[in-house]
Write an enzyme that holds these catalytic residues in place. Structure first.
Site, PDB file in Angstrom:
ATOM      1  CG  ASP A 207      -1.495   5.064   4.175  1.00 62.67           C
ATOM      2  OD1 ASP A 207      -1.802   5.426   2.806  1.00 62.67           O
ATOM      3  OD2 ASP A 207      -2.367   5.388   5.016  1.00 62.67           O
TER       4      ASP A 207
ATOM      5  CG  HIS B 285      -4.903   2.518   5.788  1.00 69.69           C
ATOM      6  ND1 HIS B 285      -6.024   2.418   5.945  1.00 69.69           N
ATOM      7  CD2 HIS B 285      -4.810   3.535   4.514  1.00 69.69           C
ATOM      8  CE1 HIS B 285      -6.870   3.068   5.332  1.00 69.69           C
ATOM      9  NE2 HIS B 285      -6.004   3.767   4.235  1.00 69.69           N
TER      10      HIS B 285
ATOM     11  CG  HIS C 251      -0.747   7.131  -1.162  1.00 69.84           C
ATOM     12  ND1 HIS C 251      -2.290   7.228  -1.892  1.00 69.84           N
ATOM     13  CD2 HIS C 251      -1.255   6.415  -0.147  1.00 69.84           C
ATOM     14  CE1 HIS C 251      -2.999   6.659  -0.928  1.00 69.84           C
ATOM     15  NE2 HIS C 251      -2.418   6.175   0.200  1.00 69.84           N
TER      16      HIS C 251
ATOM     17  CG  HIS D 267      -9.921   4.719   3.266  1.00 73.49           C
ATOM     18  ND1 HIS D 267      -8.644   5.190   3.721  1.00 73.49           N
ATOM     19  CD2 HIS D 267     -10.667   5.079   4.515  1.00 73.49           C
ATOM     20  CE1 HIS D 267      -8.830   6.015   4.806  1.00 73.49           C
ATOM     21  NE2 HIS D 267     -10.019   6.015   4.923  1.00 73.49           N
TER      22      HIS D 267
ATOM     23  CE  LYS E 238      -7.967   1.977  -0.353  1.00 69.39           C
ATOM     24  NZ  LYS E 238      -6.587   2.686  -0.280  1.00 69.39           N
TER      25      LYS E 238
ATOM     26  CG  HIS F 112      -2.017   1.157   1.177  1.00 78.17           C
ATOM     27  ND1 HIS F 112      -3.350   1.133   1.459  1.00 78.17           N
ATOM     28  CD2 HIS F 112      -1.758   2.626   1.003  1.00 78.17           C
ATOM     29  CE1 HIS F 112      -3.914   2.052   1.875  1.00 78.17           C
ATOM     30  NE2 HIS F 112      -2.737   3.235   1.252  1.00 78.17           N
TER      31      HIS F 112
HETATM   32  N1  LIG Z   1      -3.371   7.735   4.712  1.00 76.63           N
HETATM   33  C1  LIG Z   1      -3.442   8.959   4.658  1.00 76.63           C
HETATM   34  O1  LIG Z   1      -3.801   9.688   5.531  1.00 76.63           O
HETATM   35  N2  LIG Z   1      -3.765   9.523   3.256  1.00 76.63           N
HETATM   36  C2  LIG Z   1      -3.865   9.017   1.868  1.00 76.63           C
HETATM   37  C3  LIG Z   1      -5.058   8.662   1.633  1.00 76.63           C
HETATM   38  C4  LIG Z   1      -5.312   7.270   2.355  1.00 76.63           C
HETATM   39  O2  LIG Z   1      -4.620   5.973   2.393  1.00 76.63           O
HETATM   40  O3  LIG Z   1      -6.385   7.205   2.983  1.00 76.63           O
HETATM   41  C5  LIG Z   1      -3.187  10.093   0.894  1.00 76.63           C
HETATM   42  O4  LIG Z   1      -3.348   9.742  -0.274  1.00 76.63           O
HETATM   43  O5  LIG Z   1      -2.736  11.150   1.154  1.00 76.63           O
HETATM   44 ZN   LIG Z   2      -3.391   4.833   1.604  1.00 79.65          ZN
HETATM   45 ZN   LIG Z   3      -6.694   5.029   3.199  1.00 80.93          ZN
END
Ligand SMILES: NC(=O)N[C@@H](CC(=O)O)C(=O)O
Ligand SMILES: [Zn+2]
Ligand SMILES: [Zn+2]
Length: 348
Positions: A248, A175, A16, A137, A100, A14
């Site tokens: 995450d 998460h 970003h 999520h 997702k 996971h």
């Molecule tokens: N985890 C977070 O606080 N932020 C994530 C989005 C997510 O995973 O929920 C993001 O894309 O910034």
């Molecule tokens: Zn995330």
């Molecule tokens: Zn998330």
């Protein structure tokens, strides 16, 4: 306590990576540790179908360091409009590994997400048939529900129903942050797994709120009380194959975090395995780190484990105070503070 750890190369289930100029930061940091990563689709606009996922895959590939074999595993962003055909087409491409579910409004860039779970039931049916995992999520968004209760409510209102309707669908509860989520995953079928972040293992809400508000600890789902942190540590270090690594890592520029209305997300990719090692060491469970980081996720997704290795040494170093992030600056989690483990060269 060992001073040196050799681990089969881990994967991040996971992450970003964002897009554009941010990719040189995020992809380089992820590729130094991870063989593969499940790449979240919450771009603006979101990655909604195979062709958008393919184009994003190419941009990530192009941002890799020259000698890197890092492999992005792509995901689709489910909307009310995602069709069973979108799922079948994506599955047929080979590079899309999951879809997702963002409840609309739950987190960063989730506005295009699903407004009612029932809207995507035909799509979930197609995912179960195609063997494409559902990533969730797991937070409700009703304004009357306390932000600390939103994960538990999502289990009760949505997750139970999804799993009952689609027992053959693989579901990753992303998460997780509560004892309730741990228990839910433990008592569900082997088709249900969960990712756990390093920051939810290392911190609780006191770290974010006592002695001043610390925006770089603010993420969603929000850090919970210590008893929940302990349950997550038990789950991650307990050897149960349903729990695996998902950082995450979610970068936001400094000005977007240090603001009157700051964005949710912690940047951990630059030292991800080092942070997990700290958490496992707290529980005298370093011998369980490799399975959590390098075995369980690949096994759950049904793809081969990596075959090369990484080496960690016990050596103190100081995390950077800030990092370049496109034309902006990024403050990572632990900025300017000490880390206890350091990643060394890879060992084939
Ligand atoms: N985890 C977070 O606080 N932020 C994530 C989005 C997510 O995973 O929920 C993001 O894309 O910034
Ligand atoms: Zn995330
Ligand atoms: Zn998330």
């Amino acid at each position: 306590m060992p001073d040196r750890l050799i681990l089969l190369r881990p994967d991040d289930w996971h992450i970003h990576l964002r897009d554009g100029a941010a990719l040189s930061r995020t992809v380089t940091d992820a590729a130094r540790t991870f063989g593969r990563a499940i790449v979240m689709p919450n771009l603006v606009p979101a990655v909604r179908n195979a062709s958008e996922a393919g184009a994003y895959w190419q941009r990530i590939q192009a941002a890799r360091p020259a000698d890197s074999r890092f492999e992005p595993l792509m995901t689709l962003y489910l909307t009310d409009e995602t069709s069973p055909e979108d799922i079948r087409t994506a599955k047929a491409q080979g590079f899309v590994h999951a879809a997702k579910l963002y409840p609309a409004g739950a987190t960063t860039n989730s506005d295009a997400g699903v407004t009612r779970i029932d809207n995507i039931f035909p799509t979930l049916e197609a995912m179960a048939e195609a063997g494409l995992p559902l990533l969730v999520h797991g937070e409700v968004t009703h304004s009357e529900v306390d932000v600390f209760d939103r994960e538990k409510r999502f289990i009760d209102e949505n997750l139970v129903r999804i799993i009952e309707h689609f027992p053959t669908l693989k579901v990753v509860f992303e998460h997780i942050t509560t004892r309730d989520a741990v228990q839910f995953v433990e008592t569900s079928s082997s088709n249900v797994g969960a990712t756990i972040t390093a920051h939810h293992l290392l911190y609780n809400r006191n770290h974010m709120l006592v002695g001043g508000i610390r925006p770089h600890f603010y993420c969603l789902p929000i850090l919970k009380r210590k008893t929940h942190q302990e349950a997550l540590l038990d789950a991650a270090t307990g050897g149960n194959t349903k729990f695996f690594l998902g950082t995450d890592s979610a970068p936001h520029a400094r000005h977007a975090k240090e603001a009157a209305c700051g964005c949710a997300g912690c940047y951990t990719a630059y030292a991800a395995i080092e942070l997990y090692a700290e958490a496992f060491e707290q529980r005298s469970a370093l011998d369980r780190l490799e399975a959590f980081a390098s075995h369980h996720g690949a096994d759950f997704y049904g793809i081969p484990r990596n075959t090369d290795h990484i080496t960690l040494t016990r050596e103190e170093w100081t995390a950077p105070a800030c990092m370049t992030f496109g034309e902006h600056t990024l403050v990572p989690l632990r900025a300017g503070e000490k880390l206890r483990w350091r990643l060394l060269e890879e060992k084939m």
